[in-house]
Design an enzyme around this catalytic site. Sequence first.
Site, PDB file in Angstrom:
ATOM      1  N   SER A  60       0.423  -1.039  -0.060  1.00 41.37           N
ATOM      2  CA  SER A  60       0.013  -0.501   0.211  1.00 41.37           C
ATOM      3  C   SER A  60       0.628   1.201   0.345  1.00 41.37           C
ATOM      4  O   SER A  60       0.287   2.745  -0.242  1.00 41.37           O
ATOM      5  CB  SER A  60      -1.056  -0.035   0.779  1.00 41.37           C
ATOM      6  OG  SER A  60      -0.487   0.405   2.780  1.00 41.37           O
ATOM      7  N   LYS A  97       1.128   4.027   6.835  1.00 38.01           N
ATOM      8  CA  LYS A  97       0.128   5.174   5.998  1.00 38.01           C
ATOM      9  C   LYS A  97       0.152   6.556   6.240  1.00 38.01           C
ATOM     10  O   LYS A  97       1.024   6.662   6.689  1.00 38.01           O
ATOM     11  CB  LYS A  97      -2.027   5.185   6.092  1.00 38.01           C
ATOM     12  CG  LYS A  97      -1.998   3.862   5.537  1.00 38.01           C
ATOM     13  CD  LYS A  97      -2.723   3.160   4.369  1.00 38.01           C
ATOM     14  CE  LYS A  97      -2.743   2.002   4.651  1.00 38.01           C
ATOM     15  NZ  LYS A  97      -2.145   1.045   4.791  1.00 38.01           N
TER      16      LYS A  97
END
Length: 141
Positions: A60, A97
């Site tokens: 990700s 993230k």
Amino acid sequence: MDIPWPLRPDSPLLIPSTVEAVTAGFPSPAQDYDEPGIDLSRQLIDHPAATFLVRVAGESMTGRGIDDGDELIADRSLDPREDDVVVALIDGEFTVKSFEPGPPAYLIPANPDFPAIPLEGREDAEIWGVVTTCLHHLWRR
């Protein structure tokens, strides 16, 4: 992502180093190893008691140069700022993230195949630490 483990720089990890930087353009004559070495603990860790190492699992964050299998040094004593890469705890699972404080606040992946994670109204979300360094592996065993 593996469970974070603390880094304890009790003794220096000295890596031989040169006095001058290595060029990324045209090669220059090799320099002698003039220095006793660089202590990676001092170079990479500002707050030893609050610093942990985590291994990345997944893709990700590939758009930020963070790949599956890389290790991240995360500092729990830092307050996250906009666009900082953070380690977060969501639903009891660790994730990495980019942080967008909002409002509303979001965790943003760096790969368009993954969704953003809204933080507003979630009781199960915690920014666990700010990533200070990515140990990106160029050679895989």
